[in-house]
Design a protein around this motif. Structure first.
Motif, PDB file in Angstrom:
ATOM      1  N   GLY A  35    -129.529  11.480  85.559  1.00 11.89           N
ATOM      2  CA  GLY A  35    -129.440  10.106  85.074  1.00 11.89           C
ATOM      3  C   GLY A  35    -128.059   9.490  85.059  1.00 11.89           C
ATOM      4  O   GLY A  35    -127.898   8.350  84.616  1.00 11.89           O
ATOM      5  N   PHE A  36    -127.047  10.200  85.528  1.00 17.65           N
ATOM      6  CA  PHE A  36    -125.701   9.636  85.601  1.00 17.65           C
ATOM      7  C   PHE A  36    -125.572   8.717  86.814  1.00 17.65           C
ATOM      8  O   PHE A  36    -126.181   8.969  87.858  1.00 17.65           O
ATOM      9  N   ASP A  37    -124.788   7.653  86.678  1.00 15.90           N
ATOM     10  CA  ASP A  37    -124.383   6.836  87.819  1.00 15.90           C
ATOM     11  C   ASP A  37    -123.080   7.409  88.351  1.00 15.90           C
ATOM     12  O   ASP A  37    -122.167   7.728  87.572  1.00 15.90           O
ATOM     13  N   LEU A  38    -122.975   7.512  89.676  1.00 11.49           N
ATOM     14  CA  LEU A  38    -121.773   8.102  90.261  1.00 11.49           C
ATOM     15  C   LEU A  38    -121.210   7.211  91.358  1.00 11.49           C
ATOM     16  O   LEU A  38    -121.909   6.871  92.314  1.00 11.49           O
ATOM     17  N   THR A  39    -119.947   6.840  91.193  1.00 14.76           N
ATOM     18  CA  THR A  39    -119.190   6.173  92.236  1.00 14.76           C
ATOM     19  C   THR A  39    -118.111   7.130  92.708  1.00 14.76           C
ATOM     20  O   THR A  39    -117.444   7.771  91.889  1.00 14.76           O
ATOM     21  N   VAL A  40    -117.945   7.237  94.020  1.00 15.39           N
ATOM     22  CA  VAL A  40    -116.951   8.153  94.597  1.00 15.39           C
ATOM     23  C   VAL A  40    -116.033   7.357  95.511  1.00 15.39           C
ATOM     24  O   VAL A  40    -116.499   6.692  96.446  1.00 15.39           O
ATOM     25  N   GLU A  41    -114.747   7.407  95.244  1.00 14.91           N
ATOM     26  CA  GLU A  41    -113.801   6.726  96.121  1.00 14.91           C
ATOM     27  C   GLU A  41    -113.657   7.488  97.436  1.00 14.91           C
ATOM     28  O   GLU A  41    -113.598   8.724  97.453  1.00 14.91           O
ATOM     29  N   ARG A  42    -113.606   6.742  98.515  1.00  9.18           N
ATOM     30  CA  ARG A  42    -113.378   7.364  99.815  1.00  9.18           C
ATOM     31  C   ARG A  42    -112.009   8.049  99.815  1.00  9.18           C
ATOM     32  O   ARG A  42    -111.068   7.590  99.181  1.00  9.18           O
ATOM     33  N   SER A  43    -111.939   9.170 100.518  1.00 17.09           N
ATOM     34  CA  SER A  43    -110.685   9.926 100.558  1.00 17.09           C
ATOM     35  C   SER A  43    -110.518  10.559 101.930  1.00 17.09           C
ATOM     36  O   SER A  43    -111.459  11.152 102.471  1.00 17.09           O
ATOM     37  N   ASP A  44    -109.317  10.445 102.483  1.00 13.71           N
ATOM     38  CA  ASP A  44    -109.046  11.082 103.775  1.00 13.71           C
ATOM     39  C   ASP A  44    -108.432  12.463 103.602  1.00 13.71           C
ATOM     40  O   ASP A  44    -108.043  13.098 104.578  1.00 13.71           O
ATOM     41  N   LYS A  45    -108.350  12.946 102.344  1.00 14.65           N
ATOM     42  CA  LYS A  45    -107.760  14.268 102.122  1.00 14.65           C
ATOM     43  C   LYS A  45    -108.650  15.215 101.319  1.00 14.65           C
ATOM     44  O   LYS A  45    -108.423  16.422 101.322  1.00 14.65           O
ATOM     45  N   ARG A  46    -109.644  14.699 100.615  1.00 16.29           N
ATOM     46  CA  ARG A  46    -110.522  15.548  99.819  1.00 16.29           C
ATOM     47  C   ARG A  46    -111.192  16.598 100.704  1.00 16.29           C
ATOM     48  O   ARG A  46    -111.551  16.324 101.847  1.00 16.29           O
ATOM     49  N   ALA A  47    -111.364  17.797 100.192  1.00 23.31           N
ATOM     50  CA  ALA A  47    -111.910  18.902 100.983  1.00 23.31           C
ATOM     51  C   ALA A  47    -113.365  18.690 101.390  1.00 23.31           C
ATOM     52  O   ALA A  47    -113.857  19.378 102.285  1.00 23.31           O
ATOM     53  N   PHE A  48    -114.036  17.725 100.765  1.00 20.90           N
ATOM     54  CA  PHE A  48    -115.440  17.437 101.074  1.00 20.90           C
ATOM     55  C   PHE A  48    -115.536  16.015 101.615  1.00 20.90           C
ATOM     56  O   PHE A  48    -115.003  15.079 101.009  1.00 20.90           O
TER      57      PHE A  48
END
Length: 360
Positions: A35-48
């Protein structure tokens, strides 16, 4: 008790070398299902990759767009923030490194107080037993030991490899293979090492790394450092310090000690890396080393050999995916209890304690 689940905003890290994350795509999916809302910022370095988060139902956003997110958004990251914005209105979760009188701590606290925000410092998310609910300690210790023994073995082989800089490794086994190959370049007994703080997460990781490479390892913890035998400590070739100091009481070595009779210390890996604290047990250097300059000379031992320190403050980022997966798995259950779990209440109390200490 809260009934509505939070809107969690996973930010892109401000630090260019930080490839880890507090939340993997696998665990983001579980939070969404709960039930959580999740926003994820784009990243050019994150391992995923970004697409893996989008695939499990996260909303993607531009880097640093959290600055303009609604004030009830919970901003999740790992390492400290850039210096802007000057006021922070959100509830934020990350390692801030400001609760032990580090340089600039009062200014950083003022950003939260002036903006009406709240810091949940991950280092102080502790359960009823007083233990941290999630930590990168094992991988910090493991990588710190790996860099220390790498420098020690390459010096023995007459090489200078990591002095040119370090970058993320493919896997744990890849590092071990490289270190064993480096050790095999020189005949004779292996150098020895000592791990201080050996019973903790970091110390366990450090000891297991050194043993995997084949070094004889001395393991010290509180009992062995209560009355410190500094001569015995400095008789080793490599020291890996994993002691987390929260107050005065332990001095492992200063500049004078390095050249004392019988000191053969050559490399010190300071995993705890707290040079800005008054409680630093290794007052040999003034700032962390870096990926581009991982090793600094701090003196000479009794035999005239250089004594060098490596002290990188985001060591697990050198094995980013592996470290992040383990941390995120530890962190998932506490996140699901946000904000009513005991760990969050303890972190909030700590924030207000430090705010009062700063007179804010």
């Amino acid at each position: 008790m809260s009934t509505q689940k939070a809107h969690i905003w996973l930010r892109d890290e401000d630090r260019s070398t930080e490839r880890r994350t507090a939340l993997t795509p696998k665990n983001a999916r579980i939070l969404i299902e709960q039930g959580f809302d999740l926003t994820v910022e784009r990243s050019d370095k994150r391992a995923f990759p970004d697409k893996d988060y989008e695939k499990v139902g996260c909303t993607l956003a531009d880097p640093r767009s959290w600055v303009d997110a609604p004030s009830d958004t919970v901003v999740l990251g790992l390492k400290e923030l850039a210096e802007t914005p000057s006021e922070l209105p959100h509830r934020m979760i990350h390692f801030a490194h400001i609760y032990k009188d580090q340089t600039g701590w009062e200014k950083e606290m003022a950003r939260f107080v002036n903006g009406g925000g709240l810091l949940y410092d991950i280092e102080f998310l502790v359960g009823e037993d007083g233990r941290r609910v999630a930590a990168f300690g094992y991988w910090a210790g493991w990588m710190g030991a790996a860099l220390g023994v790498h420098r020690l073995l390459e010096r023995r082989a007459g090489k200078n490899i990591i002095t040119n800089g370090v970058s993320p490794f493919e896997s744990q086994s890849d590092i071990i293979d490289k270190l064993k190959a480096l050790a095999d370049e020189v005949d004779g007994p292996m150098p020895n090492a000592i791990v201080v703080g050996a019973k903790g997460r970091s110390g366990t990781g450090a000891s297991e790394c050194l043993e995997a490479v084949g070094l004889p390892v001395t393991k010290w913890d509180m009992e062995e450092t209560r009355i410190l035998n500094r001569t015995a400590l400095l008789s080793h070739d490599l020291l890996v310090n994993c002691v987390l100091m929260t107050g005065p009481g332990l001095l492992l070595a200063n500049q004078t000690h390095l050249s004392a009779p019988q000191s053969r210390m050559k490399v010190i890996s300071d995993v705890s890396c707290d040079p800005f604290s008054d409680f630093n047990p290794l007052p040999l250097y003034k700032a962390p080393t870096s990926w581009t300059d991982p090793v600094i000379k701090v003196g000479k031992n009794s035999e005239g050999d250089d004594v060098e320190v490596t002290s990188i403050d985001n060591l697990p980022s050198l094995l980013p995916a592996q470290a992040a997966e383990e941390f995120s798995d530890q962190f998932l259950a506490p996140l699901m209890r946000f904000p009513d779990g005991v760990e969050w209440k303890n972190a909030e109390l700590k924030f207000h304690e430090i705010r009062q200490k700063a007179g804010l």
